[in-house]
Design a protein around this motif. Structure first.
Motif, PDB file in Angstrom:
ATOM      1  N   TRP A  51       0.833  -1.280  -0.251  1.00  0.00           N
ATOM      2  CA  TRP A  51       0.341  -0.096  -0.069  1.00  0.00           C
ATOM      3  C   TRP A  51       0.911   1.423   0.174  1.00  0.00           C
ATOM      4  N   ARG A  52       2.302   1.003   0.140  1.00  0.00           N
ATOM      5  CA  ARG A  52       2.972   2.400   0.489  1.00  0.00           C
ATOM      6  C   ARG A  52       2.365   3.329   1.765  1.00  0.00           C
ATOM      7  N   ASP A  53       2.455   4.818   0.994  1.00  0.00           N
ATOM      8  CA  ASP A  53       2.194   6.001   2.190  1.00  0.00           C
ATOM      9  C   ASP A  53       0.740   5.734   1.827  1.00  0.00           C
ATOM     10  N   PHE A  54       0.143   5.051   0.679  1.00  0.00           N
ATOM     11  CA  PHE A  54      -1.786   5.447   0.202  1.00  0.00           C
ATOM     12  C   PHE A  54      -2.654   5.569   2.162  1.00  0.00           C
ATOM     13  N   PRO A  55      -1.600   4.402   2.515  1.00  0.00           N
ATOM     14  CA  PRO A  55      -2.596   4.816   4.137  1.00  0.00           C
ATOM     15  C   PRO A  55      -2.702   5.588   5.364  1.00  0.00           C
ATOM     16  N   MET A  56      -1.555   6.120   5.243  1.00  0.00           N
ATOM     17  CA  MET A  56      -0.998   7.519   6.153  1.00  0.00           C
ATOM     18  C   MET A  56      -2.141   8.633   4.969  1.00  0.00           C
ATOM     19  N   ARG A  57      -2.288   8.940   3.873  1.00  0.00           N
ATOM     20  CA  ARG A  57      -2.638   9.181   2.912  1.00  0.00           C
ATOM     21  C   ARG A  57      -3.539   9.602   3.447  1.00  0.00           C
ATOM     22  N   LEU A  58      -4.825   8.322   3.226  1.00  0.00           N
ATOM     23  CA  LEU A  58      -6.025   8.071   3.639  1.00  0.00           C
ATOM     24  C   LEU A  58      -6.371   9.005   4.993  1.00  0.00           C
ATOM     25  N   ALA A  59      -5.850   8.254   6.156  1.00  0.00           N
ATOM     26  CA  ALA A  59      -6.023   8.783   7.391  1.00  0.00           C
ATOM     27  C   ALA A  59      -6.090  10.314   7.320  1.00  0.00           C
ATOM     28  N   ASP A  60      -4.761  10.942   6.182  1.00  0.00           N
ATOM     29  CA  ASP A  60      -4.563  12.432   7.205  1.00  0.00           C
ATOM     30  C   ASP A  60      -5.923  13.236   6.120  1.00  0.00           C
ATOM     31  N   ALA A  61      -6.380  12.367   4.784  1.00  0.00           N
ATOM     32  CA  ALA A  61      -7.207  12.826   4.245  1.00  0.00           C
ATOM     33  C   ALA A  61      -8.824  12.905   4.758  1.00  0.00           C
ATOM     34  N   THR A  62      -9.410  11.784   5.007  1.00  0.00           N
ATOM     35  CA  THR A  62     -10.289  11.933   6.199  1.00  0.00           C
ATOM     36  C   THR A  62     -10.002  12.171   7.423  1.00  0.00           C
ATOM     37  N   GLY A  63      -9.265  12.365   8.538  1.00  0.00           N
ATOM     38  CA  GLY A  63      -9.783  12.037   9.751  1.00  0.00           C
ATOM     39  C   GLY A  63      -9.993  10.435  10.917  1.00  0.00           C
ATOM     40  N   HIS A  64      -9.823   9.833   9.395  1.00  0.00           N
ATOM     41  CA  HIS A  64     -10.492   8.782  10.549  1.00  0.00           C
ATOM     42  C   HIS A  64      -9.283   7.850   9.860  1.00  0.00           C
ATOM     43  N   PRO A  65      -8.761   6.689  11.290  1.00  0.00           N
ATOM     44  CA  PRO A  65      -7.552   6.216  11.612  1.00  0.00           C
ATOM     45  C   PRO A  65      -7.776   4.882  10.587  1.00  0.00           C
ATOM     46  N   VAL A  66      -6.686   4.331   9.962  1.00  0.00           N
ATOM     47  CA  VAL A  66      -6.804   3.688   8.749  1.00  0.00           C
ATOM     48  C   VAL A  66      -5.430   1.705   9.819  1.00  0.00           C
ATOM     49  N   ILE A  67      -6.583   1.350   9.165  1.00  0.00           N
ATOM     50  CA  ILE A  67      -5.586  -0.654   9.755  1.00  0.00           C
ATOM     51  C   ILE A  67      -5.272  -1.520   8.743  1.00  0.00           C
ATOM     52  N   ALA A  68      -4.813  -1.489   8.168  1.00  0.00           N
ATOM     53  CA  ALA A  68      -4.251  -2.836   6.952  1.00  0.00           C
ATOM     54  C   ALA A  68      -3.368  -3.674   7.815  1.00  0.00           C
TER      55      ALA A  68
END
Length: 267
Positions: A51-68
């Motif tokens: 997923w590379r940096d996408f989870p971090m950017r998804l968390a930043d964009a949505t304000g939701h925590p991300v888990i993979a």
């Protein structure tokens, strides 16, 4: 076991009856107890690392925590003890995913699945109607299409190049051959040929965002259109032009914008 890797993510291990799963979480910039995490489900050759940096950017964009997490047999998770069966997509809901949400104390969640992970996301939403708040599918297959099977065979042939196998080994180590064989062989099982999401989709009780690239080499737009047609909940279909099978890498901004808008409209 939980290990903090840096200020923005945590590594964890989840125990199952068949082995340990590797998981990672990104808390996001505005985390509160009321924000359900977005749980990522990787594709057939994928892993948390890919997923590379996408989870971090998804968390930043949505304000939701991300888990993979890495499914059993993939990435840093333990080797799979056998072969993938024809029911492996629906099995994920009651096997590995169940262990993840139980041991990480996840109540409500949003599930995001890429490729085969999209089919798993729909099955998970059906299995957990009270907990799943939304589904995001990206390049998801909703039935067995010739384009998918042909694309898999083309990809298989490319792995005759030793450099391609080395790339796979970078992410899966000694499990790389099992990962490739599981993808190719399971999708071509005679008993898998009738697989589809037709029974799951009408039982989903949360909104769906279906993202698909118009040039997806592993599936036509018939897949998201089938999701739209069969789901009895609001479905937002985002077709990305000049985009292939990995929109979150090929058109990351457009994907993040679509997800942010979708989640904002839920509130």
């Amino acid at each position: 076991m939980t290990k903090k890797t840096n200020q923005s993510c945590m590594e964890m291990w989840v125990k199952t009856n068949r082995g340990n799963l590797y998981a990672k979480s990104w808390p996001g910039p505005q985390i509160t107890q009321n924000q359900p995490p977005i749980v990522l489900l990787h594709d057939s050759l994928g892993s948390t690392q890919q997923w590379r940096d996408f989870p971090m950017r998804l968390a930043d964009a949505t304000g939701h925590p991300v888990i993979a997490y890495d499914r059993l047999g993939f990435g840093k998770s333990d080797p799979h003890p056998g072969l993938l069966g024809a029911s492996f997509i629906s099995d994920e809901a009651k096997e590995s995913f169940s262990a993840v949400i139980e041991q990480l104390s996840i109540g409500r969640f949003i599930v995001f699945g890429h490729s085969v992970g999209g089919g798993m996301a729909v099955s998970i939403a059906r299995a957990y109607p009270d907990q799943c708040q939304a589904i995001i599918t990206e390049s998801a297959q909703s039935f067995v299409e010739d384009r998918t099977l042909d694309g898999i065979l083309v990809a298989r042939d490319s792995f005759s190049d030793p450099s391609q196998m080395k790339r796979l080994e970078k992410h899966h180590g000694s499990k790389a051959k099992w990962v490739l064989d599981a993808w190719v062989n399971t999708w071509h099982l005679p008993e898998f040929s009738q697989w589809c999401l037709d029974e799951d989709l009408p039982l989903v009780r949360c909104p769906i965002l279906a993202i698909h690239g118009e040039n997806d080499e592993y599936g036509s737009s018939r897949h998201p259109k089938r999701i739209v047609a069969l789901a009895e909940v609001p479905v937002r279909f985002e077709c990305l032009s000049k985009c292939g099978h990995v929109p979150h890498r090929e058109q990351e901004k457009e994907v993040l914008d679509a997800i942010r808008s979708f989640i904002e409209d839920m509130h």
